[in-house]
Structure formats: structure tokens, C-alpha cells
Design a protein around this motif. Structure first.
Motif, PDB file in Angstrom:
ATOM      1  N   GLY A  97       0.785  -1.230   0.000  1.00 47.41           N
ATOM      2  CA  GLY A  97       0.000   0.000   0.000  1.00 47.41           C
ATOM      3  C   GLY A  97       0.814   1.275   0.000  1.00 47.41           C
ATOM      4  N   VAL A  98       2.129   1.156  -0.073  1.00 47.08           N
ATOM      5  CA  VAL A  98       2.999   2.335  -0.013  1.00 47.08           C
ATOM      6  C   VAL A  98       3.045   3.019  -1.376  1.00 47.08           C
ATOM      7  N   ASP A  99       2.857   4.314  -1.404  1.00 40.22           N
ATOM      8  CA  ASP A  99       2.882   5.083  -2.649  1.00 40.22           C
ATOM      9  C   ASP A  99       4.323   5.242  -3.125  1.00 40.22           C
ATOM     10  N   LYS A 100       4.616   4.699  -4.316  1.00 35.71           N
ATOM     11  CA  LYS A 100       5.955   4.826  -4.922  1.00 35.71           C
ATOM     12  C   LYS A 100       5.788   5.639  -6.203  1.00 35.71           C
ATOM     13  N   GLN A 101       5.700   6.953  -6.046  1.00 36.19           N
ATOM     14  CA  GLN A 101       5.339   7.814  -7.169  1.00 36.19           C
ATOM     15  C   GLN A 101       6.504   8.111  -8.099  1.00 36.19           C
ATOM     16  N   TYR A 102       7.748   7.945  -7.632  1.00 36.92           N
ATOM     17  CA  TYR A 102       8.916   8.245  -8.451  1.00 36.92           C
ATOM     18  C   TYR A 102       9.584   6.954  -8.915  1.00 36.92           C
ATOM     19  N   GLU A 103      10.226   7.022 -10.068  1.00 39.18           N
ATOM     20  CA  GLU A 103      10.968   5.876 -10.586  1.00 39.18           C
ATOM     21  C   GLU A 103      12.361   5.794  -9.961  1.00 39.18           C
ATOM     22  N   SER A 104      12.894   4.581  -9.919  1.00 44.64           N
ATOM     23  CA  SER A 104      14.313   4.418  -9.585  1.00 44.64           C
ATOM     24  C   SER A 104      15.144   5.096 -10.671  1.00 44.64           C
ATOM     25  N   TYR A 105      16.271   5.697 -10.258  1.00 39.10           N
ATOM     26  CA  TYR A 105      17.103   6.420 -11.225  1.00 39.10           C
ATOM     27  C   TYR A 105      18.540   6.452 -10.737  1.00 39.10           C
ATOM     28  N   SER A 106      19.473   6.235 -11.663  1.00 44.82           N
ATOM     29  CA  SER A 106      20.896   6.366 -11.364  1.00 44.82           C
ATOM     30  C   SER A 106      21.543   7.160 -12.491  1.00 44.82           C
ATOM     31  N   GLY A 107      21.959   8.397 -12.172  1.00 49.31           N
ATOM     32  CA  GLY A 107      22.505   9.278 -13.195  1.00 49.31           C
ATOM     33  C   GLY A 107      23.911   9.730 -12.879  1.00 49.31           C
ATOM     34  N   LEU A 108      24.281  10.878 -13.423  1.00 44.39           N
ATOM     35  CA  LEU A 108      25.630  11.400 -13.250  1.00 44.39           C
ATOM     36  C   LEU A 108      25.835  11.995 -11.862  1.00 44.39           C
ATOM     37  N   ASN A 109      24.831  12.679 -11.347  1.00 44.98           N
ATOM     38  CA  ASN A 109      24.949  13.328 -10.046  1.00 44.98           C
ATOM     39  C   ASN A 109      23.897  12.886  -9.043  1.00 44.98           C
ATOM     40  N   VAL A 110      22.958  12.058  -9.498  1.00 44.25           N
ATOM     41  CA  VAL A 110      21.809  11.721  -8.657  1.00 44.25           C
ATOM     42  C   VAL A 110      21.559  10.216  -8.695  1.00 44.25           C
ATOM     43  N   VAL A 148       4.504   3.182 -15.164  1.00 44.80           N
ATOM     44  CA  VAL A 148       3.894   3.278 -16.496  1.00 44.80           C
ATOM     45  C   VAL A 148       3.025   4.530 -16.554  1.00 44.80           C
ATOM     46  N   GLN A 149       3.156   5.263 -17.660  1.00 45.87           N
ATOM     47  CA  GLN A 149       2.438   6.533 -17.796  1.00 45.87           C
ATOM     48  C   GLN A 149       1.384   6.442 -18.893  1.00 45.87           C
ATOM     49  N   PRO A 150       0.309   7.184 -18.776  1.00 41.96           N
ATOM     50  CA  PRO A 150      -0.711   7.183 -19.839  1.00 41.96           C
ATOM     51  C   PRO A 150      -0.182   7.869 -21.090  1.00 41.96           C
ATOM     52  N   PRO A 151      -0.675   7.473 -22.259  1.00 37.21           N
ATOM     53  CA  PRO A 151      -0.223   8.126 -23.504  1.00 37.21           C
ATOM     54  C   PRO A 151      -0.561   9.611 -23.488  1.00 37.21           C
ATOM     55  N   PRO A 152       0.295  10.433 -24.068  1.00 33.70           N
ATOM     56  CA  PRO A 152      -0.010  11.872 -24.138  1.00 33.70           C
ATOM     57  C   PRO A 152      -1.228  12.129 -25.002  1.00 33.70           C
ATOM     58  N   THR A 153      -1.975  13.138 -24.646  1.00 34.01           N
ATOM     59  CA  THR A 153      -3.196  13.464 -25.388  1.00 34.01           C
ATOM     60  C   THR A 153      -2.896  14.200 -26.684  1.00 34.01           C
ATOM     61  N   SER A 154      -1.731  14.836 -26.758  1.00 32.59           N
ATOM     62  CA  SER A 154      -1.378  15.608 -27.956  1.00 32.59           C
ATOM     63  C   SER A 154      -0.013  15.179 -28.463  1.00 32.59           C
ATOM     64  N   VAL A 174      12.621  17.238 -26.342  1.00 36.32           N
ATOM     65  CA  VAL A 174      11.514  16.307 -26.519  1.00 36.32           C
ATOM     66  C   VAL A 174      11.201  15.674 -25.161  1.00 36.32           C
ATOM     67  N   THR A 175      10.006  15.125 -25.037  1.00 37.93           N
ATOM     68  CA  THR A 175       9.573  14.478 -23.801  1.00 37.93           C
ATOM     69  C   THR A 175       9.521  12.968 -24.012  1.00 37.93           C
ATOM     70  N   LEU A 176      10.118  12.216 -23.077  1.00 36.62           N
ATOM     71  CA  LEU A 176      10.050  10.753 -23.116  1.00 36.62           C
ATOM     72  C   LEU A 176       9.137  10.270 -22.004  1.00 36.62           C
ATOM     73  N   TRP A 177       8.343   9.222 -22.306  1.00 31.73           N
ATOM     74  CA  TRP A 177       7.442   8.650 -21.306  1.00 31.73           C
ATOM     75  C   TRP A 177       7.486   7.128 -21.391  1.00 31.73           C
ATOM     76  N   ARG A 178       7.133   6.478 -20.273  1.00 26.57           N
ATOM     77  CA  ARG A 178       7.211   5.027 -20.197  1.00 26.57           C
ATOM     78  C   ARG A 178       5.868   4.408 -20.575  1.00 26.57           C
ATOM     79  N   LYS A 179       5.908   3.582 -21.616  1.00 35.61           N
ATOM     80  CA  LYS A 179       4.699   2.913 -22.082  1.00 35.61           C
ATOM     81  C   LYS A 179       4.502   1.565 -21.410  1.00 35.61           C
ATOM     82  N   ASP A 180       5.609   0.819 -21.198  1.00 34.13           N
ATOM     83  CA  ASP A 180       5.538  -0.530 -20.640  1.00 34.13           C
ATOM     84  C   ASP A 180       6.632  -0.716 -19.589  1.00 34.13           C
ATOM     85  N   ILE A 181       6.431  -1.723 -18.741  1.00 35.40           N
ATOM     86  CA  ILE A 181       7.470  -2.120 -17.797  1.00 35.40           C
ATOM     87  C   ILE A 181       8.585  -2.856 -18.542  1.00 35.40           C
TER      88      ILE A 181
END
Length: 225
Positions: free
Chosen positions: A36-49, A77-83, A217-224
Motif C-alpha cells: 500500500g505504499v505510494d511509490k510515485q517516483y521511478e528508480s534512477y541512477s545518473g551522473l549526479n543523482v 507506467v504513464q498514460p499516452p499523451p493526449t497531444s 523532446v519528452t520521453l514517457w514510459r509505455k511498458d514495464i
């Protein structure tokens, strides 16, 4: 934050007590559930974060604590953009170079195909090479009085043309993103960092001078996965 290794920021934390104080004389299993824990952010490993999720088990004994951590990955997973508006721009150098380029849309899912074209309307520079780069730009830190770190990395260089173009020539663009190490676009995650992506069109002349135009440009996640 890799630039501030002494400090860690917890944006969510849930504690479960699995067993009360007592003696442990044999192997035991303790079920737990954090569904039941809200995990709203994705895991991420970058250059500084690095944004990580992990389970930490702590066993407290007299004068000693045994701690074990196990990371796990979260994807959202994110919903498809409307535009899906196309991108069309004209750039150039007065009396020397005039090109028009087009990308089929401004928002792409991470396994998508970038489709477009480049029109050469005026060519008075000896162009020898043209390529399309995908750039990831990471912004970390606070912009309100704190120190801010901006780092960019080129994820791929895709050759579009080898040789000199002529006026009226049209060069197609077709870049598959499925093999690239991409993440979704992140905007002000917990007010700590953002990740943006850019398409960078680069032309190189015979004297190795570089002419480029970037488009966000904007990238979004369609699938796991």
C-alpha cells in the motif's frame, strides 16, 4: 546526490515491526507487506543523482544492531499523451545555409521510433557530414539560493548523411530508440532534480566547423521493462 555524499534525502519511509523482543533459537520467517505504499517516483541512477528504493532489515541485540539492505527497482507506467504535435523549424546562416527540419512528434515513448526529415533550401557551405544526437541533461540541486549542477551526456550519434547535400535535397530521419539506455523525462523530482532529453541535429563542414540545433523532446514510459 553524488556531489553531496554526506547527505541523503528520504522522500518516503515506512516501518513495520516484525517481531517483539525475545529469544531466537532457530531459523524463522517473518512475512511483511508494503503493497500500500505510494511509490510515485521511478528508480534512477545518473551522473549526479541516485534515487533508490530498498528494504532495510534491522535486528537489534544487546550492544549491537545487525542491518541488511536490499535494493529493488520501481518503474512507473504513464498514460499516452493526449497531444502529439509535430516539430517543424527553419534554421540557417544568412546567405550561406538554410535548412528546414521536421520531427513527427514532440513526445516519444522509450521504445519509439523518431521519424523526420531535413530539407536543404540553401547550401553555400561545403557540408561533409550530418548526424542526429540524443542528449540527456540532468539538473540537480536547488535553484533557490543553493548550488545547482547541470550535466549532459550524449547517448547516441546517428549518422544521417555522409557527403555534400545539394539545394532541394531531402534527407529522411529514422532512429530506433529501443536499444538505448533511456529513462522518462523527470520534472523536479521531490524538488531535487530534473532530467530532460534533446534531439541535437549536427552538421559538420569540410573545415570541421560544427553547426547544430537542439530541440527538447519528452520521453514517457509505455511498458514495464
Amino acid at each position: 546526490m553524488f556531489y553531496d555524499r554526506g547527505n541523503y534525502f528520504e522522500f518516503t519511509s515506512v516501518v513495520r515491526e516484525l517481531a517483539a523482543a525475545g529469544a531466537l533459537s532457530s531459523s524463522q520467517e517473518y512475512p511483511f507487506d508494503f503493497s500500500g505504499v505510494d511509490k510515485q517516483y521511478e528508480s534512477y541512477s545518473g551522473l549526479n543523482v541516485r534515487l533508490r528504493y530498498f528494504i532495510r532489515v534491522t535486528v537489534t541485540r544487546n550492544y549491537k544492531r545487525d542491518v541488511k539492505e536490499q535494493d529493488f527497482v520501481v518503474q512507473v507506467v504513464q498514460p499516452p499523451p493526449t497531444s502529439l504535435t509535430a516539430i517543424k523549424m527553419e534554421v540557417g546562416i544568412e546567405e550561406c545555409l538554410h535548412i528546414e527540419f521536421e520531427y513527427d512528434k514532440q513526445k516519444y515513448h522509450m521504445k519509439d521510433i523518431i521519424i523526420g526529415k531535413v530539407y536543404f533550401l540553401l547550401v553555400r557551405i561545403k557540408i561533409k557530414h550530418m548526424e542526429l544526437n540524443i542528449i540527456r541533461r540532468e539538473q540537480a540541486g536547488s535553484g533557490t539560493g543553493g548550488q545547482q549542477y547541470n550535466e549532459s551526456e550524449t547517448l547516441t550519434k546517428f549518422e544521417l548523411m555522409d557527403g555534400a547535400p545539394v539545394r532541394g535535397e531531402c534527407i529522411p530521419i529514422r532512429l530506433f530508440m529501443s536499444s538505448l539506455d533511456l529513462t522518462p523525462t523527470y520534472k523536479s523530482i521531490n524538488n531535487k532534480f530534473s532530467v530532460k532529453y534533446y534531439l541535437n541535429l549536427v552538421l559538420v563542414d569540410q573545415e570541421d566547423r560544427r553547426y547544430f540545433k537542439q530541440q527538447e523532446v519528452t520521453l514517457w514510459r509505455k511498458d514495464i521493462g
